[in-house]
Write a protein that holds these residues in place. Structure first.
Motif, short mmCIF file in Angstrom:
data_model
loop_
_atom_site.label_atom_id
_atom_site.label_comp_id
_atom_site.label_asym_id
_atom_site.label_seq_id
_atom_site.Cartn_x
_atom_site.Cartn_y
_atom_site.Cartn_z
N ARG A 144 0.87 -1.19 0.00
CA ARG A 144 0.00 0.00 0.00
C ARG A 144 0.89 1.23 0.00
O ARG A 144 1.74 1.38 0.89
CB ARG A 144 -0.90 -0.01 1.23
N GLN A 151 -1.70 11.51 2.30
CA GLN A 151 -1.77 10.05 2.24
C GLN A 151 -0.72 9.42 3.15
O GLN A 151 -0.99 8.42 3.83
CB GLN A 151 -1.55 9.57 0.80
N LEU A 155 -1.38 6.80 6.17
CA LEU A 155 -0.74 5.48 6.15
C LEU A 155 0.01 5.23 7.46
O LEU A 155 -0.10 4.15 8.06
CB LEU A 155 0.20 5.39 4.95
N SER A 303 -3.46 5.08 -0.86
CA SER A 303 -4.04 5.64 0.36
C SER A 303 -4.97 6.81 0.05
O SER A 303 -5.24 7.63 0.92
CB SER A 303 -2.92 6.09 1.32
#
Length: 478
Positions: A144, A151, A155, A303
């Motif tokens: 990911r 983002q 994360l 994300s």
């Protein structure tokens, strides 16, 4: 995600196909249809829906108790719906907020659920191996990525949250820059998480193979058989699935219709049918793969709020998906898999932004399908022996592994066994219906408009999650 150098219109390969069955069936071949229900019949267990949930339930019930008379009733052919249209992620994620489950059942129950999902991946792999199902499964894990400051913050916050739940480096870890580049080179990636608990799979091959195995065990799989209503037990009648070709009575009727649940009488507001779309490129040249990497076929997500999911196929293509037009008025579904040209273009621009080296590849196939979304976005599995009805679904796009866990849990529930599976926090979960139209349509449109606006703002470099996204989360009830 847009790049000013990226064309706004996707390059379409010769022989481009939009809709119909997914690329996965174009690759594997559409299976020959089985016979339809020949009229009224009686069984021990009737399962409505021939996707993963229905097939896994039939498989585990028949393996556990071979004398059970089981029928699977499918409107099209087994694996026609989301089971043959998804992104091929055999993944450990399950729908719903962990805190929401924990509030009702305690934190340990959620940890147990997560470990059951971890084991579920290996369970699917083992059954496929033991039953001779060649579904191109490769357990390379999941990556990911975060491609912007906001983002990246989300994360890292998600990693911290998972650490608080007790999941360590063996379950999820950050990749340093060197390993990130060695695994999979995504343009603009600022951070990447990797988990070993994921595998890439050719979903149509898995569905078709599972249907073959289930039929071989003696389960009656009836195709071209549309169920219009499921009736509970009454004082004078057994539970029943009413079809256009006859009525099937049984001791237990299982609803395994996921995104198509709204088509059943009285179920229109039960689970919202969310649409998701995919595209697949033509095979990429070896020199392109040398620059991208992706040698271990990790499944890939980002994300963003309007997130994507992708995999490298065994024959060297990129398959990538996202929400597209998320919902059709009145809980409608797609017209046999056709997706809008603007969705094809949007997915292509995202692909080209993530992998500029693949920008010259033509798109060979686009398609879409539906997944089931409960009002609280949490999956559920249950059998009510008083009414003789059971159900499983509401996977919100995380269904490949969850459906296997549901099948094993339904086995235990149908057979009235108290096991570790029947103690998991999603068992027996009930939520309120979705709002009536036009509120339902307006709400979903607003949610995804806000998510896309948030992604646009964040792509400009803002370091924090956009207020648009926070508002969308509040409206959605996730």
């Amino acid at each position: 995600m847009n790049d000013h150098r990226t064309p706004r219109t996707a390059p379409l390969a010769a022989g481009f196909r939009n809709g119909g069955v997914s690329y996965w069936y174009r690759d594997a071949g559409v299976p020959e249809r089985r016979d339809a229900l020949p009229g009224d019949r009686d069984y021990d267990v009737a399962i409505v829906g021939g996707g993963y949930t229905g097939l896994w339930s039939a498989y585990y019930l028949k393996k556990e108790q071979p004398d059970l008379r089981i029928a699977v009733l499918e409107r099209e052919f087994a694996g026609f719906g989301a089971s043959g249209r998804n992104g091929g992620w055999l993944y450990h994620g399950f729908a719903g907020a962990r805190d929401r489950y924990a509030a009702e059942h305690g934190r340990q129950s959620v940890v147990d659920m997560q470990h059951a999902m971890f084991r579920g991946i290996d369970e699917v792999i083992a059954v496929a191996r033991d039953e001779g199902i060649d579904a191109d499964i490769h357990k390379g894990g999941m990556v990911r990525v975060a491609t912007g400051p906001a983002q990246r913050r989300r994360l890292l916050d998600d990693l911290d949250d998972r650490r608080d739940w007790g999941f360590g480096e063996t379950d999820l870890r950050l990749l340093d820059r060197t390993e990130r580049e060695e695994r999979l080179r995504v343009a603009g990636a600022m951070e990447a998480l990797w988990t070993p608990h994921a595998a890439a799979v050719q979903p149509a091959k898995l569905a078709a193979g599972l249907a073959r195995v289930v039929s071989g065990l003696g389960v009656d799989v009836f195709e071209d058989t549309t169920v219009t209503e499921i009736r509970p037990r009454t004082s004078g009648q057994r539970p029943a699935a009413v079809t256009v070709r006859g009525t099937v009575t049984a001791d237990c009727v299982i609803r395994a219709t996921e995104g198509f649940t709204a088509s059943l009488a009285g179920q229109r507001r039960q689970w919202l049918p969310m649409n998701s779309s995919m595209i697949v490129t033509e095979p990429l040249p070896a020199k392109v793969w040398e620059r991208i990497g992706w040698r271990d076929r990790e499944v890939l997500g980002d994300s963003a709020h309007a997130y994507i999911y992708a995999q490298r196929t065994p024959d060297g293509r990129i398959a990538i998906g996202g929400r597209g037009v998320p919902y059709r008025y009145g809980s409608g579904t797609d017209v046999r898999g056709a997706t809008q040209p603007r969705t094809v273009d949007a997915l292509w621009r995202t692909l080209a932004a993530l992998f500029p080296d693949a920008a010259g590849a033509g798109i060979e196939h686009a398609w879409c399908g539906v997944l089931g979304v409960p009002r609280d976005w949490c999956s559920t599995v249950h059998v009510d022996h008083a009414t003789g009805l059971g159900w499983a679904g509401g996977y919100v796009g995380s269904g490949l592994t969850t459906a296997n866990l549901a099948g094993r849990t339904l086995r235990d529930l149908v057979l009235r066994r108290d096991t570790d599976l029947t103690a998991l926090p999603w068992v027996g979960r009930r939520v309120r219906d979705w709002e009536p139209e036009p509120l339902r349509w307006a709400g979903v449109q607003l949610i995804y408009t806000l998510f896309r606006a948030a992604d646009r703002r964040e792509s400009a470099g803002t370091p924090r999650t956009s207020a648009f996204a926070r508002l969308a989360e509040a409206i959605s009830g996730r």
